[in-house]
Design a protein around this motif. Sequence first.
Motif, mmCIF file in Angstrom:
data_model
loop_
_atom_site.group_PDB
_atom_site.id
_atom_site.type_symbol
_atom_site.label_atom_id
_atom_site.label_comp_id
_atom_site.label_asym_id
_atom_site.label_seq_id
_atom_site.Cartn_x
_atom_site.Cartn_y
_atom_site.Cartn_z
ATOM 1 N N PHE A 153 -18.405 -1.829 5.074
ATOM 2 C CA PHE A 153 -18.979 -2.180 3.781
ATOM 3 C C PHE A 153 -18.082 -1.768 2.613
ATOM 4 O O PHE A 153 -18.475 -1.905 1.462
ATOM 5 C CB PHE A 153 -20.354 -1.525 3.628
ATOM 6 C CG PHE A 153 -21.348 -1.987 4.655
ATOM 7 C CD1 PHE A 153 -22.036 -3.178 4.499
ATOM 8 C CD2 PHE A 153 -21.588 -1.226 5.790
ATOM 9 C CE1 PHE A 153 -22.948 -3.612 5.444
ATOM 10 C CE2 PHE A 153 -22.500 -1.646 6.745
ATOM 11 C CZ PHE A 153 -23.173 -2.840 6.576
ATOM 12 N N ARG A 154 -16.893 -1.268 2.915
ATOM 13 C CA ARG A 154 -15.987 -0.840 1.845
ATOM 14 C C ARG A 154 -15.001 -1.927 1.452
ATOM 15 O O ARG A 154 -14.180 -1.723 0.565
ATOM 16 C CB ARG A 154 -15.217 0.417 2.283
ATOM 17 C CG ARG A 154 -16.119 1.630 2.502
ATOM 18 C CD ARG A 154 -15.346 2.807 3.065
ATOM 19 N NE ARG A 154 -16.250 3.865 3.510
ATOM 20 C CZ ARG A 154 -15.970 4.724 4.477
ATOM 21 N NH1 ARG A 154 -14.802 4.638 5.102
ATOM 22 N NH2 ARG A 154 -16.841 5.645 4.826
ATOM 23 N N ASN A 155 -15.065 -3.065 2.137
ATOM 24 C CA ASN A 155 -14.167 -4.172 1.840
ATOM 25 C C ASN A 155 -14.899 -5.163 0.944
ATOM 26 O O ASN A 155 -15.836 -5.838 1.366
ATOM 27 C CB ASN A 155 -13.716 -4.852 3.141
ATOM 28 C CG ASN A 155 -12.650 -5.906 2.907
ATOM 29 O OD1 ASN A 155 -12.903 -6.909 2.264
ATOM 30 N ND2 ASN A 155 -11.459 -5.663 3.439
ATOM 31 N N ASN A 208 -17.682 -8.124 1.894
ATOM 32 C CA ASN A 208 -19.047 -8.034 1.380
ATOM 33 C C ASN A 208 -19.469 -9.319 0.674
ATOM 34 O O ASN A 208 -20.577 -9.828 0.867
ATOM 35 C CB ASN A 208 -19.176 -6.853 0.418
ATOM 36 C CG ASN A 208 -19.090 -5.508 1.127
ATOM 37 O OD1 ASN A 208 -19.285 -5.424 2.342
ATOM 38 N ND2 ASN A 208 -18.785 -4.460 0.386
ATOM 39 N N LEU A 209 -18.580 -9.850 -0.153
ATOM 40 C CA LEU A 209 -18.888 -11.097 -0.860
ATOM 41 C C LEU A 209 -19.000 -12.257 0.130
ATOM 42 O O LEU A 209 -19.866 -13.135 -0.008
ATOM 43 C CB LEU A 209 -17.811 -11.396 -1.903
ATOM 44 C CG LEU A 209 -17.775 -10.450 -3.109
ATOM 45 C CD1 LEU A 209 -16.517 -10.688 -3.943
ATOM 46 C CD2 LEU A 209 -19.024 -10.645 -3.976
ATOM 47 N N GLY A 210 -18.138 -12.261 1.142
ATOM 48 C CA GLY A 210 -18.211 -13.298 2.172
ATOM 49 C C GLY A 210 -19.518 -13.244 2.934
ATOM 50 O O GLY A 210 -20.106 -14.283 3.264
ATOM 51 N N CYS A 212 -10.777 -10.054 7.571
ATOM 52 C CA CYS A 212 -10.632 -8.813 6.811
ATOM 53 C C CYS A 212 -10.457 -7.591 7.713
ATOM 54 O O CYS A 212 -10.147 -6.505 7.219
ATOM 55 C CB CYS A 212 -11.858 -8.588 5.914
ATOM 56 S SG CYS A 212 -11.925 -9.653 4.450
ATOM 57 N N PHE A 213 -10.652 -7.771 9.031
ATOM 58 C CA PHE A 213 -10.676 -6.610 9.919
ATOM 59 C C PHE A 213 -9.790 -6.825 11.136
ATOM 60 O O PHE A 213 -9.512 -7.950 11.543
ATOM 61 C CB PHE A 213 -12.116 -6.326 10.367
ATOM 62 C CG PHE A 213 -13.038 -6.029 9.225
ATOM 63 C CD1 PHE A 213 -13.119 -4.756 8.689
ATOM 64 C CD2 PHE A 213 -13.813 -7.038 8.671
ATOM 65 C CE1 PHE A 213 -13.960 -4.492 7.616
ATOM 66 C CE2 PHE A 213 -14.652 -6.783 7.604
ATOM 67 C CZ PHE A 213 -14.729 -5.505 7.073
ATOM 68 N N PRO A 262 -7.428 -4.826 6.888
ATOM 69 C CA PRO A 262 -8.512 -4.685 5.948
ATOM 70 C C PRO A 262 -7.992 -4.683 4.516
ATOM 71 O O PRO A 262 -7.003 -4.038 4.195
ATOM 72 C CB PRO A 262 -9.133 -3.338 6.327
ATOM 73 C CG PRO A 262 -8.772 -3.141 7.768
ATOM 74 C CD PRO A 262 -7.423 -3.770 7.920
ATOM 75 N N GLY A 263 -8.712 -5.390 3.667
ATOM 76 C CA GLY A 263 -8.327 -5.429 2.263
ATOM 77 C C GLY A 263 -7.425 -6.590 1.916
ATOM 78 O O GLY A 263 -7.109 -6.801 0.755
ATOM 79 N N THR A 264 -6.952 -7.349 2.925
ATOM 80 C CA THR A 264 -6.099 -8.503 2.626
ATOM 81 C C THR A 264 -6.863 -9.495 1.759
ATOM 82 O O THR A 264 -7.954 -9.892 2.137
ATOM 83 C CB THR A 264 -5.657 -9.193 3.919
ATOM 84 O OG1 THR A 264 -4.912 -8.263 4.698
ATOM 85 C CG2 THR A 264 -4.769 -10.394 3.609
ATOM 86 N N PRO A 265 -6.351 -9.897 0.600
ATOM 87 C CA PRO A 265 -7.081 -10.843 -0.245
ATOM 88 C C PRO A 265 -7.311 -12.152 0.484
ATOM 89 O O PRO A 265 -6.424 -12.677 1.145
ATOM 90 C CB PRO A 265 -6.135 -11.035 -1.449
ATOM 91 C CG PRO A 265 -5.242 -9.849 -1.434
ATOM 92 C CD PRO A 265 -5.063 -9.494 0.010
#
Length: 471
Positions: free
Chosen positions: A263-265, A269-271, A387-388, A466-469
């Motif tokens: 839940f930190r990405n 979360n928006l996806g 994202c993961f 994780p965190g890749t735009p």
Amino acid sequence: MAGMAATEARRVLAPLALAQFICSFAGSNMNVMINDISEDLDTTVQGVQVAITIFLLVMAALMIPGGKLTDKWGRKRCLLAGLVVYGVGAVLSAVAPGLGVLILGNSILEGVGTALLIPPVYILTTLLFTDTASRARAFGAIMAMGGVGAAAGPLIGGLITSAISWRAAFVFQALVIVVIVVLSRKIDDPLPADPARPFDTVGAVLSAAGLVLLVMGILAIDNNGWLALGLLLGGALVLAGFFSWVRGRERKGREPLLSTALFRNRTSNLGLVTQNTQWLMLMGVSFTVAAYLQVVRGYDAVETGVIFTAATLGILASSLAAEKLARRHAQRTLIMVGFVVAIAGIAVLLALVAWTPGAWAFAPGLLLIGLGLGAMLTPSVNVVQSCFSEAQQGEISGLSRSISNLGSSLGTAIAGTILVSGLSKGAYAAAMAALAVIGLGGLIAAGLLPRGARPPAIEAGTTAPPGTPQR
């Protein structure tokens, strides 16, 4: 599986896509059987609505534990176990003498089976199709079959119900399950099972109980406002307790049911919000239109199913074009355009139905809704999954499917609650308008997705960190 031959890829993908189809089909085909089931089992429209909602709710509540069990039991074993449980539920539903047995077979057993078999579908797809192009095609095919299953459920269910009976629709599901089991023999699990891996039983119970209380609270709004408020507050408190439990296990160095790192990405979360909203709109529209056509307009199951063909064609067309669209447009753009088209479809549906009494007044709006939803189903999944790392695919797949199925159950619950309060033209319009407003929320979430560069190509054996735009 880089370099997988086309024939081998089809053999692997066929049972996975068919599994998603039958589960989505089961979530919507009962919408056209409302009158037949209620009369045959001597129950009410609201009773059938509760059965439908419980099925979707069980999927949502158990999808996270189901995803976690794939690591412990193995992905293929969970897939086969889920198929068997689902098949037993379908047979039991076909011979149900009353609403209680129907709920046991359809709502409980089919729901549990789905929660076991769906996470492996997405995990195996991620692991077996490792290069970007093949994975996009695979997810596109699976999401297309899922969307078509949900949209075509009313037509197929209507035809079977009118030609034979509503019970035969469950026999059809059982036969499809047998086909999937046979085809699944071609699938090899790329990772070994880890029987020694711990399973967070307390976390599983807390997460499931919290989700159950929330949706039951929505269902109770029409009958008892205070009871509904109590259930909603209870669900929120149980889920708060679940997250407190998860954080406590993480602090002790023990593996929780669901890592809080998921839940930190922000992009993920928006996806997840867009996924939830898409399925909420799809199942909400399906239930609302099906109930209105049968209860208010007096159409039979086949007539109702034929009208839904427009939505089916729209979803099929845009879903199958997902790979081509993804090469030309950013994922963020596709999701936003999808919401705009789907919301416009609801507006067209309301306008034409209000001014035109004929059945064809539903076609343009349903077609737009199908096109819009189909265009964004695959991009939303790609945004979240990418994202993961592969090590987290079990968790994120379970969470992703749980969020989507929670959206399905909420769509039926919210729209159904408005309809049952007074099955009239006004209630129908109010339910559709509510779904459009919720769609606007999904559009806002899509607009907040990062505008960063297009995700880099995923090489064999790796995924975007994780965190890749994502766009």
